[in-house]
Design an enzyme around this catalytic site. Structure first.
Site, PDB file in Angstrom:
ATOM      1  N   GLU A 287       3.678  27.859 -12.982  1.00 20.09           N
ATOM      2  CA  GLU A 287       5.032  27.885 -12.390  1.00 20.09           C
ATOM      3  C   GLU A 287       5.169  26.574 -11.637  1.00 20.09           C
ATOM      4  O   GLU A 287       4.447  26.339 -10.667  1.00 20.09           O
ATOM      5  CB  GLU A 287       5.097  29.094 -11.455  1.00 20.09           C
ATOM      6  CG  GLU A 287       6.451  29.363 -10.884  1.00 20.09           C
ATOM      7  CD  GLU A 287       7.436  29.813 -11.933  1.00 20.09           C
ATOM      8  OE1 GLU A 287       8.327  29.014 -12.248  1.00 20.09           O
ATOM      9  OE2 GLU A 287       7.284  30.929 -12.456  1.00 20.09           O
ATOM     10  N   CYS A 321      10.518  26.491  -4.635  1.00 20.71           N
ATOM     11  CA  CYS A 321      10.794  25.863  -5.931  1.00 20.71           C
ATOM     12  C   CYS A 321      12.137  26.336  -6.431  1.00 20.71           C
ATOM     13  O   CYS A 321      12.724  25.728  -7.311  1.00 20.71           O
ATOM     14  CB  CYS A 321       9.672  26.081  -6.935  1.00 20.71           C
ATOM     15  SG  CYS A 321       9.105  27.739  -7.045  1.00 20.71           S
TER      16      CYS A 321
END
Ligand code: UN1
Length: 520
Positions: A287, A321
């Site tokens: 990720e 993020c």
């Protein structure tokens, strides 16, 4: 004292929290601080392991505040952790999945029971405000529960296949891979350590967790929950130290069967490339960040848009993020939008995030603080800073939320993830142009759209290239996914598997499939 009230926390219930929640949190902060200064071990094969060197974990809130001392693990420690996991794996794999689920549910409940302590430590460890810290801890428990539910709903992923005849008994079985390494980031120190670890464990893998160097403390508290829930010795191992020594040694060890990494694009791509050099393919769930756009149509409700952008651009100091870092707003509504965004941003208090009054805390570390100053100098030179752009006083890494206008669209910072409370804004005339710009990056994690026009909304959903989409979401234009309510995973350079966490397809990634045909 009477029994503490239990809370069901999600990011949305946190919008109007119960006053008791604040009371418990305040008490937990005092209690946590009173316990600071201890030395914490690593956990390898169920044993406490001490390295030759330790490092002091200081708080970004006040860099003189030492929270504790953590082990600076060696290469040998990393190999030992993998060996311990390897030795413990067969027993855990052969434990009926129902028993693994029971143990992991217990772990989730312990995390919920320890909610306030874990959140208080996390706030001080990484500068996360109280509500976001409480959310992060409870999200961890819910990610674990979600994957327990998934295993149950799929009856352990043992499913019949078609049979050629009555004599054929055919089935598909998912089995754990073996030793799974989890490398977790600083920004969600509980959820992004406990979520992947929990999934790997309930699937039957043995785990080695290496948390970010900035967040060993929250990860230790998580390790205690796994241990206290009855995860057997060696099935879960916790190792601390530098990414360069411990992280790299773990990744180089051929005994590792799979990895979950959450962090930067550069490191994630490095791991993927390195893993591809191995003897045979092994899964890497990476990720890897985002550069998340928000498009605001001329048909948008600008109050919703301004609130959604403010919360997602500046929540956790822009260090998610999922943070909103680029806004494309129709030129006809740009001025009123900017006015509203400015109005909301001016109300943000930056300071010690354990104090209820402060919505923003410090950035994570010295590197981030320096990056901020470097980016701001660049943005000041090439664009116009209309709010913020300053470091703030205090003995921690405090910086102002920053809004940037007039940055030429070919400037590299439209494409680079800054991971700081900085948002750049540009006007557009045609929605098609905004879509082109929005998609013209190497990332594709989250994206937001504001419009009251159904056709436009469908067009946006059909064309935007990202894994997590939000339309007209004032509570967060691009942030705030909750397990089971949103799936969370990125496209393009944001994620390696095309399958998201907190949803249907996550858990099977921790297992490989076996077809079993028995003929009478
Ligand atoms: C991250 O930003 O690294 O959707 C993860 C969110 C959180 C997870 C973010 N549930 O903002």
């Amino acid at each position: 004292m009477s029994e503490k009230k239990k809370f069901k926390v999600t990011y949305s219930t946190l919008a109007s929290p119960d006053p008791l929640l604040h009371q418990y949190y305040d008490a937990a902060v005092i209690e946590a601080k009173a316990g600071f200064g201890k030395t914490f071990p690593m956990l390898i094969g169920g044993e406490k392991r001490f390295a030759e060197k330790t490092f002091a974990k200081t708080s970004p809130i006040d860099t003189d505040m030492v929270m504790g001392y953590f082990q600076y693990g060696s290469e040998q420690d990393a190999h030992d952790a993998i060996a311990a996991a390897r030795a413990a794996f067969p027993g855990w794999r052969d434990t009926p999945w129902q028993e693994r689920v029971a143990i992991m549910r217990k772990a989730a409940d312990l995390i919920s029971d320890r909610l306030f302590h874990m959140a208080a430590v996390m706030s001080i460890e990484i500068g996360k405000n109280r509500l976001e810290a409480l959310g992060d801890v409870e999200e961890t428990a819910d990610l674990i529960r979600y994957n327990c539910d998934a295993l149950e709903k799929n009856e352990g992923y043992i499913r019949p296949l078609l049979s050629e005849s009555e004599r054929h008994h055919n089935r598909s079985v998912l089995k754990p891979y073996g030793v799974w390494v989890v490398i977790s980031p600083f920004n969600f120190p509980a959820a992004l350590a406990g979520g992947p670890s929990g999934a790997a464990l309930v699937a039957g893998n043995a785990v080695v967790l290496k948390p970010a160097t900035d967040t060993p403390y929250t990860a230790w508290l998580l390790a205690e929950c796994f241990r206290d829930a009855g995860v057997p010795d060696g099935v879960f191992n916790y190792i601390t130290g530098s990414g360069r020594v411990v992280g790299q040694t773990l990744l180089d060890d051929p005994e590792v069967d799979g990895v979950t990494f959450t962090g930067s694009y550069d490191v994630g791509m490095h791991i993927l490339r390195q893993f591809a050099q191995g003897k045979y393919p092994r899964p890497v769930i990476a990720e890897m960040g985002g550069k998340n756009p928000v498009i605001i149509s001329k048909n948008a409700d600008l109050d919703k848009a301004a609130m959604g952008v403010m919360r997602s651009a500046f929540g956790l100091q822009g260090q998610k993020c999922s943070a909103a870092s680029r806004v494309y707003v129709h030129q006809e509504v740009k001025d009123p939008f900017m006015e509203k965004l400015l109005g909301l941003t001016e109300q943000i208090n930056v300071g010690d995030p354990t104090d209820k009054a402060n919505w923003m805390g410090p950035v994570a570390n010295k590197g981030a603080y320096e990056d901020y100053q470097r980016y701001v100098a660049d943005l000041r030179e090439h664009g116009r800073i209309i709010y913020g752009g300053e470091t703030l006083p205090g003995n921690g890494y405090y910086v102002a939320p920053t809004i940037v206008d007039d940055l030429p669209l070919d400037h590299p910072l439209w494409k680079e993830e800054m991971f700081l409370p900085i948002v750049t804004i540009a006007p557009f005339e045609k929605l098609e142009d905004a879509m082109t710009w929005a998609n013209d990056v190497d990332y594709g994690l989250t994206a937001g759209f504001f419009s009251e026009d159904d056709e436009e909304i469908q067009w946006w959903l059909d064309n935007i290239e990202a894994g997590v989409l939000y339309v007209n979401r004032a509570s967060g234009a691009t942030t705030g996914a909750w397990p089971g309510y949103q799936s969370f995973g990125g496209w393009k350079g944001s994620g390696s598997t095309g399958k998201a966490a907190g949803s249907f397809y996550y858990l099977p990634q921790y297992m490989h499939e076996q077809s079993q045909t028995i003929v009478d």
